[in-house]
Motif scaffolding. Sequence first.
Motif, PDB file in Angstrom:
ATOM      1  N   MET A   1      -9.677 -15.714 -74.876  1.00 46.52           N
ATOM      2  CA  MET A   1      -8.102 -16.124 -74.640  1.00 46.52           C
ATOM      3  C   MET A   1      -8.191 -15.442 -73.464  1.00 46.52           C
ATOM      4  O   MET A   1      -8.259 -15.453 -72.962  1.00 46.52           O
ATOM      5  N   THR A   2      -6.690 -16.264 -72.637  1.00 49.12           N
ATOM      6  CA  THR A   2      -6.539 -16.230 -71.812  1.00 49.12           C
ATOM      7  C   THR A   2      -5.097 -15.565 -71.402  1.00 49.12           C
ATOM      8  O   THR A   2      -4.159 -15.557 -71.406  1.00 49.12           O
ATOM      9  N   THR A   3      -5.998 -14.717 -70.399  1.00 47.25           N
ATOM     10  CA  THR A   3      -4.800 -14.120 -69.715  1.00 47.25           C
ATOM     11  C   THR A   3      -5.181 -13.101 -68.816  1.00 47.25           C
ATOM     12  O   THR A   3      -5.808 -11.779 -68.754  1.00 47.25           O
ATOM     13  N   ALA A  10     -12.301 -17.135 -64.754  1.00 46.76           N
ATOM     14  CA  ALA A  10     -12.745 -17.871 -65.073  1.00 46.76           C
ATOM     15  C   ALA A  10     -13.075 -19.219 -66.210  1.00 46.76           C
ATOM     16  O   ALA A  10     -13.435 -19.694 -65.782  1.00 46.76           O
ATOM     17  N   PHE A  11     -12.227 -18.359 -66.914  1.00 44.55           N
ATOM     18  CA  PHE A  11     -11.916 -20.206 -68.270  1.00 44.55           C
ATOM     19  C   PHE A  11     -10.673 -20.829 -68.635  1.00 44.55           C
ATOM     20  O   PHE A  11      -9.010 -20.166 -68.586  1.00 44.55           O
ATOM     21  N   PRO A  12     -10.314 -21.610 -67.088  1.00 37.37           N
ATOM     22  CA  PRO A  12      -9.731 -22.442 -67.385  1.00 37.37           C
ATOM     23  C   PRO A  12      -8.835 -22.760 -68.216  1.00 37.37           C
ATOM     24  O   PRO A  12      -9.826 -23.072 -69.367  1.00 37.37           O
ATOM     25  N   PRO A  13      -7.455 -22.816 -68.549  1.00 45.64           N
ATOM     26  CA  PRO A  13      -6.222 -23.199 -69.384  1.00 45.64           C
ATOM     27  C   PRO A  13      -7.027 -25.175 -70.019  1.00 45.64           C
ATOM     28  O   PRO A  13      -5.994 -25.210 -69.981  1.00 45.64           O
ATOM     29  N   GLN A  21     -12.622 -22.442 -77.545  1.00 43.51           N
ATOM     30  CA  GLN A  21     -12.810 -21.312 -77.124  1.00 43.51           C
ATOM     31  C   GLN A  21     -12.782 -20.466 -77.832  1.00 43.51           C
ATOM     32  O   GLN A  21     -12.892 -19.271 -78.377  1.00 43.51           O
ATOM     33  N   HIS A  22     -11.323 -20.795 -78.562  1.00 38.22           N
ATOM     34  CA  HIS A  22     -10.390 -20.427 -79.712  1.00 38.22           C
ATOM     35  C   HIS A  22     -10.713 -20.067 -80.192  1.00 38.22           C
ATOM     36  O   HIS A  22     -10.771 -18.855 -81.345  1.00 38.22           O
ATOM     37  N   GLY A  23     -12.167 -21.384 -81.576  1.00 43.97           N
ATOM     38  CA  GLY A  23     -12.065 -21.104 -82.287  1.00 43.97           C
ATOM     39  C   GLY A  23     -13.803 -20.667 -82.749  1.00 43.97           C
ATOM     40  O   GLY A  23     -13.811 -19.675 -83.004  1.00 43.97           O
ATOM     41  N   ALA A 171     -21.455 -15.630 -62.695  1.00 45.81           N
ATOM     42  CA  ALA A 171     -20.169 -16.956 -62.527  1.00 45.81           C
ATOM     43  C   ALA A 171     -18.551 -16.189 -63.005  1.00 45.81           C
ATOM     44  O   ALA A 171     -17.648 -15.988 -62.357  1.00 45.81           O
ATOM     45  N   LEU A 172     -18.648 -14.882 -63.859  1.00 47.82           N
ATOM     46  CA  LEU A 172     -17.338 -13.805 -64.569  1.00 47.82           C
ATOM     47  C   LEU A 172     -17.114 -13.353 -63.433  1.00 47.82           C
ATOM     48  O   LEU A 172     -15.890 -12.552 -63.163  1.00 47.82           O
ATOM     49  N   ARG A 173     -18.075 -12.433 -62.952  1.00 46.73           N
ATOM     50  CA  ARG A 173     -18.243 -11.623 -60.946  1.00 46.73           C
ATOM     51  C   ARG A 173     -17.233 -12.495 -60.406  1.00 46.73           C
ATOM     52  O   ARG A 173     -16.286 -11.786 -59.966  1.00 46.73           O
TER      53      ARG A 173
END
Length: 265
Positions: A1-3, A10-13, A21-23, A171-173
């Motif tokens: 999810m992107t917000t 970390a997760f560019p759209p 990703q969504h699936g 990477a997330l941090r």
Amino acid sequence: MTTASAPGYAFPPHPAFLGGQHGWLSAAYDPVTLPRLAATGVTRGWRCLEVGTGGGSVARWLAERVAPGGEVLATDLTPPTSPAPPGVVYLTHDIVNDPLPDGEFDLIVARLVLQHLPEREAVLARLARALAPGGWLQVDEFDVSYEPPLLAPDAAAERLYRKFLAAKAAALRAAGAHPEWGREVARAMRAAGLVEIDPRPHVELRTPESASLGLQLHHTHHLRERLLAAGMTEAELERVRALMTDPTFRACSSVLYSVQGRRAG
């Protein structure tokens, strides 16, 4: 999810990865999220908000239950481009900076969103204020501090999988996320003044057939640049991808905390 307002999210759209990703998120975690939402009693006429709607599977499910007379506002930085189904309104919205009405919603859900926001606690407090009296907030978040391999072909493969998990968490941090925040959600809800707080941990077995491990495999591509920056090599990424498709591989999932709280009414 992107917000997320942080530029290093970390997760560019990227269109090459968002669909996958969504699936995978929907396949892996709708079976946890949706029964929990049903337990709130969500029904016709309710006004709902989903923060970080992603592919929209949760918003569609909610819309079927609040019709007729209800509505689901599904927000995201990059909401679905397909037409919204009946009862759903898609809105491009930054939950950190854009306005949010107070006392408006009977049910708010945010899944795997707030951990990515450095302002996560302030955002949770905003969501609590946006609830109508008696309204429910559900926040589903990971704690990745324990997700060990359980059965790998050899010790080297086990070490490789652990290295991948550590690199992903790093990477997330680096992008401003808190990948263990799931364990803190209940406390944050109490600090925001919610009542009837109910945290439920969910753990599962990861196998090559599971959507949970499919999501991890997808992340070796979606997060490739960040994983390389965190110390993995291209050869290691190829080997860990092969490991995740080995039919004998087994691992414990991270803990997904599905936490509900209610605004006193």
